[in-house]
Scaffold this active site. Structure first.
Site, PDB file in Angstrom:
ATOM      1  CE  LYS A 132      17.651   3.303  19.960  1.00  0.00           C
ATOM      2  NZ  LYS A 132      18.735   2.591  20.643  1.00  0.00           N
ATOM      3  CE  LYS A 167      20.554   4.231  12.290  1.00  0.00           C
ATOM      4  NZ  LYS A 167      21.676   3.933  13.134  1.00  0.00           N
ATOM      5  CE  LYS A 216      21.152  -3.867  15.432  1.00  0.00           C
ATOM      6  NZ  LYS A 216      22.406  -4.463  15.747  1.00  0.00           N
TER       7      LYS A 216
HETATM    8  P1  AMP Z   1      23.903  -0.563  16.035  1.00  0.00           P
HETATM    9  O1  AMP Z   1      23.443  -1.687  15.200  1.00  0.00           O
HETATM   10  O2  AMP Z   1      22.972   0.584  15.998  1.00  0.00           O
HETATM   11  O3  AMP Z   1      24.364  -0.966  17.391  1.00  0.00           O
HETATM   12  O4  AMP Z   1      25.205  -0.008  15.285  1.00  0.00           O
HETATM   13  C1  AMP Z   1      26.448  -0.646  15.243  1.00  0.00           C
HETATM   14  C2  AMP Z   1      27.403   0.167  14.405  1.00  0.00           C
HETATM   15  O5  AMP Z   1      26.958   0.172  13.040  1.00  0.00           O
HETATM   16  C3  AMP Z   1      27.512   1.641  14.793  1.00  0.00           C
HETATM   17  O6  AMP Z   1      28.851   2.085  14.668  1.00  0.00           O
HETATM   18  C4  AMP Z   1      26.630   2.346  13.809  1.00  0.00           C
HETATM   19  O7  AMP Z   1      27.010   3.664  13.579  1.00  0.00           O
HETATM   20  C5  AMP Z   1      26.791   1.504  12.557  1.00  0.00           C
HETATM   21  N1  AMP Z   1      25.570   1.554  11.755  1.00  0.00           N
HETATM   22  C6  AMP Z   1      24.333   1.149  12.120  1.00  0.00           C
HETATM   23  N2  AMP Z   1      23.440   1.334  11.120  1.00  0.00           N
HETATM   24  C7  AMP Z   1      24.136   1.879  10.092  1.00  0.00           C
HETATM   25  C8  AMP Z   1      23.786   2.300   8.769  1.00  0.00           C
HETATM   26  N3  AMP Z   1      22.563   2.169   8.286  1.00  0.00           N
HETATM   27  N4  AMP Z   1      24.759   2.806   7.990  1.00  0.00           N
HETATM   28  C9  AMP Z   1      26.016   2.922   8.440  1.00  0.00           C
HETATM   29  N5  AMP Z   1      26.423   2.538   9.657  1.00  0.00           N
HETATM   30  C10 AMP Z   1      25.500   2.028  10.487  1.00  0.00           C
END
Ligand code: AMP
Ligand code: TRP
Length: 330
Positions: free
Chosen positions: A113, A194, A197
């Protein structure tokens, strides 16, 4: 239900995408009834990146509706907004005073980041400490998250151990729980990165509540390779990702799917993946629309969730303050 505490959360920094659902939310819904479960929307984490206030407010409520639409059941777990509970930021401060700076600077997510942003505020560096506080505040045993959060969980464990050995037994040392299937869903456009957003290519990310036609279009333009074979392999990240998604949506193993689609064209295969995902998401969409039409209900759920969490947070924070040597408030 056991009395083991399970917590997890996600940022309201955008709409939930398929990675969030398969990597996190779907596991949460499967686990919620078997544990004393708390799920939160981490708005305090979200401001580590500059936010538009009105947007943040809107997305926080949307996100709560999306959690419930994905299957979190307020009868079985507490759902709340991080900033509604006093204690997360307070505990983070105490823990931050026991965190080596170097450990934060070495966090992969921070380094990523940091490279992407022009202005790096201290909050971005401190973020994993706040996450440790989210976890330790509730005597948590289990934290179901995606693989990308493993390093942050290690810090939470280190801090629990350090606090316990400095001030006597206080925190449980939490265990990560990382589900392999759907553990890492990749971008449809850059299948080596991965799904996220913040993907610069809007076609790479599948949002849970976007129109089925739009999902279909994204699948059609998914990046694959110049071969014709549908099989999972390191040098075929696009097809491997689509297979992983189809496997997660249908419950069939990758091997079985490879057999089913032997000889199919990529376009037929992509279409099947799109249909399976749209089918999986159909009931979620319906529930989400209902919830967004009943904001009073949503607010009641969030209020009850925060009240429950606040009682528990207060107890833990008082204990931590006492052990730290803060003079008790009369
Ligand atoms: P975040 O959107 O980064 O706050 O992530 C929320 C949850 O979704 C966390 O537990 C992440 O590990 C999971 N997560 C986010 N992106 C991915 C992805 N591309 N594949 C699998 N899990 C994800
Ligand atoms: N950092 C997590 C993410 O980006 C979200 C999060 C914050 C979290 N606090 C948490 C997850 C506590 C589990 C437990 O995905």
């Amino acid at each position: 239900m056991t009395s083991k505490v399970l917590v997890s959360g996600a940022q309201p920094s955008g709409e939930l995408h398929l990675g969030n659902y398969l990597g996190a939310l779907r596991n949460w819904t499967e686990m919620q009834a078997n544990y004393d479960s708390l799920f939160f929307i981490v708005d305090q984490h979200a401001i580590t990146i500059r936010q538009n206030p009105a947007e943040l407010r809107r997305r926080t409520l949307t996100c709560a509706a999306q959690y419930i639409a994905c299957g979190l059941d307020p009868q079985k777990c507490s759902i709340f907004i991080q900033s509604h509970v006093i204690g997360h930021a307070e505990l983070a401060w105490v823990l931050g005073c026991m965190t080596p700076l170097g450990q934060l600077q070495r966090m992969t997510q921070f380094k990523d980041k940091q490279q992407k942003s022009e202005n790096v505020d201290a909050g971005l560096l401190f973020y994993p400490v706040l996450m440790a506080a989210d976890i330790l505040l509730y005597n948590t045993e289990l934290v179901p998250v995606g693989e990308d959060q493993k390093q942050h969980l290690e810090l939470a464990r280190d801090l629990a151990i350090r606090f316990n050995s400095t001030y006597s037994e206080t925190f449980n040392v939490p265990e990560p729980y990382i589900l392999k299937s759907g553990g890492r869903i990749m971008s449809l456009q850059t299948p080596t990165a991965k799904m996220s957003k913040s993907d610069s290519n809007a076609l790479g990310t599948l949002y849970l509540f976007e129109e089925p036609e739009s999902l279909q279009k994204k699948f059609r333009s998914a990046v694959t390779d110049s071969e014709t074979e549908i099989r999972s392999a390191v040098n075929k990240p696009g097809i491997s990702n689509l297979l992983a998604i189809l496997s997660a949506a249908t419950g069939k193993s990758i091997e079985a799917l490879e057999k089913d689609y032997a000889g199919s064209s990529y376009s037929v295969f992509k279409n099947s993946v799109a249909e399976a995902v749209i089918e999986m998401l159909r009931p979620l969409r319906k529930r989400y629309t209902e919830l967004m039409d009943d904001k009073t209900y949503l607010q009641t759920i969030l209020q009850q969730g925060a009240e429950n969490a606040q009682k528990r947070a207060y107890k833990m924070l008082s204990k931590v303050y006492r052990k730290t040597g803060f003079l008790e408030r009369m």
